[in-house]
Structures are given as structure tokens and as C-alpha cells.
Design a protein around this motif. Structure first.
Motif, PDB file in Angstrom:
ATOM      1  N   HIS A   1       0.839  -1.194   0.000  1.00  0.00           N
ATOM      2  CA  HIS A   1       0.000   0.000   0.000  1.00  0.00           C
ATOM      3  C   HIS A   1       0.871   1.240   0.000  1.00  0.00           C
TER       4      HIS A   1
ATOM      5  N   GLU B   1      -3.505   3.323   0.186  1.00  0.00           N
ATOM      6  CA  GLU B   1      -4.108   2.894  -1.075  1.00  0.00           C
ATOM      7  C   GLU B   1      -3.387   1.644  -1.584  1.00  0.00           C
ATOM      8  N   GLN B   2      -4.168   0.626  -1.901  1.00  0.00           N
ATOM      9  CA  GLN B   2      -3.579  -0.640  -2.345  1.00  0.00           C
ATOM     10  C   GLN B   2      -2.910  -0.523  -3.710  1.00  0.00           C
TER      11      GLN B   2
ATOM     12  N   ARG C   1       1.570   6.525  -9.229  1.00  0.00           N
ATOM     13  CA  ARG C   1       0.833   7.059  -8.076  1.00  0.00           C
ATOM     14  C   ARG C   1       1.533   8.263  -7.445  1.00  0.00           C
TER      15      ARG C   1
END
Length: 98
Positions: free
Chosen positions: A55, A59-60, A83
Motif C-alpha cells: 500500500h 491505497e492498495q 501514483r
């Protein structure tokens, strides 16, 4: 410049019974090396029940059960880059040009 507390935190949760600490530590080292200025922390969290998940700020990014096994390090770096640092080039680990 971001302070360490303002930078993203990656958590790698691994199954101790499955002896996945070495795999988790290797992935942590790879992420810290590639994203040395973009990450504030990579944490290793012992777990059980076959867990292996990654994560970023909750957030995974990857889950062994839902994503099917362990991530290829190239794919993991791409997901993390997308990300936290979308403009970052990953060199030979980057996607081929479309």
C-alpha cells in the motif's frame, strides 16, 4: 522540497508463516533505491494467513490474493511511479514506448 513526513509512505505486509520477509525486504530495498527522493518511508508489517500486500498512503498497489501472486518488480515500480511521481522516468524499468 518535501519533508520526509510529507512524502508518501509505502507499507509491505507479508506472511511470517510463509517466510516472505526476505521477499518483502528485497522489494522495499528496490523501491527505496529507485524512489530515494520520492518516498518518506517503506515499512514492513508482519502478518499471517498468506498475506502479501503493498500500500502507499493506505491505497492498495498490490495484493497477492486479488492480483494473483507476487508483483514483478518492474510492474510494482511502474504502479508506484504512476501514483507518486508520474513524470519520473524509470530508465530500463520503464514501459516500452507505445
Amino acid at each position: 522540497m518535501n519533508t520526509p513526513s510529507a512524502l508518501p509512505r509505502v507499507t509491505i505486509r507479508y506472511c511470517t508463516g510463509c517466510r516472505w520477509l526476505l521477499r518483502a525486504a528485497w522489494m522495499a530495498q528496490e523501491l527505496l533505491t529507485t524512489f530515494e527522493k520520492d518516498l518518506g518511508e517503506v515499512a514492513l508489517q508482519p502478518g499471517h494467513g498468506g498475506v502479501f500486500s503493498i500500500h502507499v498512503d493506505g491505497e492498495q498497489l498490490w495484493d497477492r490474493a486479488s492480483d494473483g501472486g507476487f508483483p514483478d518488480i518492474k510492474l510494482l515500480k511502474q504502479r508506484l511511479r504512476d501514483r507518486i511521481a508520474p513524470d519520473k522516468a524509470l530508465g530500463h524499468s520503464d514501459r516500452p514506448a507505445d
